[in-house]
Scaffold this motif. Sequence first.
Motif, PDB file in Angstrom:
ATOM      1  N   PRO A   1      -8.684   9.970 -12.542  1.00 34.85           N
ATOM      2  CA  PRO A   1      -8.419  11.376 -12.227  1.00 34.85           C
ATOM      3  C   PRO A   1      -7.290  11.487 -11.204  1.00 34.85           C
ATOM      4  N   LEU A   2      -6.472  12.488 -11.336  1.00 36.57           N
ATOM      5  CA  LEU A   2      -5.297  12.615 -10.466  1.00 36.57           C
ATOM      6  C   LEU A   2      -5.664  12.754  -8.997  1.00 36.57           C
ATOM      7  N   ASP A   3      -6.860  13.248  -8.712  1.00 35.71           N
ATOM      8  CA  ASP A   3      -7.270  13.426  -7.316  1.00 35.71           C
ATOM      9  C   ASP A   3      -8.114  12.263  -6.791  1.00 35.71           C
ATOM     10  N   PHE A   4      -8.211  11.160  -7.567  1.00 36.50           N
ATOM     11  CA  PHE A   4      -9.026  10.026  -7.138  1.00 36.50           C
ATOM     12  C   PHE A   4      -8.188   9.047  -6.331  1.00 36.50           C
ATOM     13  N   HIS A   5      -8.629   8.778  -5.093  1.00 33.81           N
ATOM     14  CA  HIS A   5      -7.953   7.814  -4.228  1.00 33.81           C
ATOM     15  C   HIS A   5      -8.991   7.131  -3.346  1.00 33.81           C
ATOM     16  N   ARG A   6      -8.660   5.923  -2.906  1.00 33.18           N
ATOM     17  CA  ARG A   6      -9.433   5.255  -1.862  1.00 33.18           C
ATOM     18  C   ARG A   6      -8.452   4.783  -0.797  1.00 33.18           C
ATOM     19  N   PRO A   7      -8.802   4.964   0.486  1.00 28.48           N
ATOM     20  CA  PRO A   7      -7.906   4.506   1.547  1.00 28.48           C
ATOM     21  C   PRO A   7      -7.750   2.992   1.518  1.00 28.48           C
ATOM     22  N   THR A   8      -6.536   2.507   1.647  1.00 29.08           N
ATOM     23  CA  THR A   8      -6.252   1.076   1.677  1.00 29.08           C
ATOM     24  C   THR A   8      -6.830   0.446   2.938  1.00 29.08           C
ATOM     25  N   ARG A   9      -7.430  -0.746   2.781  1.00 33.13           N
ATOM     26  CA  ARG A   9      -7.929  -1.522   3.923  1.00 33.13           C
ATOM     27  C   ARG A   9      -6.856  -2.536   4.319  1.00 33.13           C
ATOM     28  N   THR A  10      -6.436  -2.512   5.583  1.00 34.68           N
ATOM     29  CA  THR A  10      -5.320  -3.354   6.009  1.00 34.68           C
ATOM     30  C   THR A  10      -5.692  -4.212   7.208  1.00 34.68           C
TER      31      THR A  10
ATOM     32  N   LEU B   1       1.716   1.604   1.648  1.00 37.30           N
ATOM     33  CA  LEU B   1       0.473   0.912   1.299  1.00 37.30           C
ATOM     34  C   LEU B   1      -0.545   1.837   0.637  1.00 37.30           C
ATOM     35  N   GLU B   2      -0.188   3.070   0.387  1.00 39.77           N
ATOM     36  CA  GLU B   2      -1.093   3.984  -0.301  1.00 39.77           C
ATOM     37  C   GLU B   2      -1.273   3.555  -1.749  1.00 39.77           C
ATOM     38  N   ASP B   3      -2.425   3.895  -2.325  1.00 36.99           N
ATOM     39  CA  ASP B   3      -2.741   3.382  -3.659  1.00 36.99           C
ATOM     40  C   ASP B   3      -1.841   3.936  -4.753  1.00 36.99           C
ATOM     41  N   ASP B   4      -1.165   5.069  -4.512  1.00 42.74           N
ATOM     42  CA  ASP B   4      -0.310   5.674  -5.541  1.00 42.74           C
ATOM     43  C   ASP B   4       1.175   5.584  -5.181  1.00 42.74           C
ATOM     44  N   SER B   5       1.540   4.606  -4.366  1.00 39.24           N
ATOM     45  CA  SER B   5       2.905   4.484  -3.865  1.00 39.24           C
ATOM     46  C   SER B   5       3.928   4.229  -4.970  1.00 39.24           C
ATOM     47  N   LYS B   6       5.161   4.688  -4.723  1.00 39.66           N
ATOM     48  CA  LYS B   6       6.301   4.249  -5.534  1.00 39.66           C
ATOM     49  C   LYS B   6       6.404   2.733  -5.418  1.00 39.66           C
ATOM     50  N   GLU B   7       6.763   2.042  -6.538  1.00 36.94           N
ATOM     51  CA  GLU B   7       6.816   0.594  -6.493  1.00 36.94           C
ATOM     52  C   GLU B   7       7.626   0.034  -7.647  1.00 36.94           C
ATOM     53  N   ALA B   8       8.038  -1.226  -7.489  1.00 35.41           N
ATOM     54  CA  ALA B   8       8.641  -2.001  -8.574  1.00 35.41           C
ATOM     55  C   ALA B   8       8.066  -3.402  -8.482  1.00 35.41           C
ATOM     56  N   MET B   9       7.698  -3.988  -9.625  1.00 40.80           N
ATOM     57  CA  MET B   9       7.036  -5.294  -9.584  1.00 40.80           C
ATOM     58  C   MET B   9       7.342  -6.101 -10.835  1.00 40.80           C
ATOM     59  N   VAL B  10       7.201  -7.410 -10.701  1.00 41.56           N
ATOM     60  CA  VAL B  10       7.122  -8.288 -11.879  1.00 41.56           C
ATOM     61  C   VAL B  10       5.730  -8.886 -11.863  1.00 41.56           C
ATOM     62  N   ALA B  11       5.151  -9.071 -13.051  1.00 39.66           N
ATOM     63  CA  ALA B  11       3.770  -9.546 -13.137  1.00 39.66           C
ATOM     64  C   ALA B  11       3.625 -10.559 -14.261  1.00 39.66           C
TER      65      ALA B  11
END
Length: 271
Positions: free
Chosen positions: A67-76, A162-172
């Motif tokens: 869901p678009l409003d679903f988030h959990r705070p990142t643990r750091t 570090l937010e769960d919906d951050s802009k990002e670029a990755m190789v996997a």
Amino acid sequence: MISKLISAMSSSIYKYIGAINKTCIVLLPAVLLWATSQISFAQTTTKVEVPDWALPGSATHKQVPPPLDFHRPTRTENKRIGIFEGQSDVGAALVPGSSSYNPATKQYTITSAGYNVWYTRDEFRYLWKKMSGDVSLAADIAFPDKEGYADRKAILIIRQSLEDDSKEAMVALHGAGLIHLAYRPEKGANMKEMRVDQKGALRLGIEKRGNAFAVFTSMNGEPMKQFGEPIQVPFKGPFYVGIGFCSHLPDKADTGILSNVVLENTAGKIR
């Protein structure tokens, strides 16, 4: 007269304190037994609830975006590990992650649960360093458990936050060998990808040159080479650069090993 009264009162107080201490000693085992039973009860009655959308895909179920409003705070943890400044459970997977570094073998062992690093939000263990400018990042990748889930992924990733919906670029590199260059063009947007038409690279790299991101591969130990054309994703410095792992199972952890990590604050240093 007064001294005798004080002495009598002191004697009574000492006897009273002694009685309390004896009572505490007698009751202590019973109190500990009760507390242990309560903990055991809580452990046996607490059930982890996994949202249906987070379940991995199967013949009878298809994983869908959260869901678009679903988030959990990142643990750091702002605690250094090898060349990285800190480590985080991005998106706070239901099972906390862990990581370690062996300087003798130059191996980072990363254990993490997490439903995915995809769609509009992520759940994975992330070892990171704050940087600005151009970046060269590369690592050897291995999965200790050869029978793990096919879509688990070890990643080299650059994130705006570090937010769960951050802009990002990755190789996997996925457990079944799939390789891709993937990116979230804006915070909260759906991921896009460019797939590599080979599988099972031994070493992966990502290069940031301005706003351009490119994937590099070495399939069998040969010198690394760029695959395809770069994608464009603008970032503002400082941003986060590092390595990570996701089991692709929301409540079950798995492990990836990334070693011989190259991290340079300039482009053109992938090796």
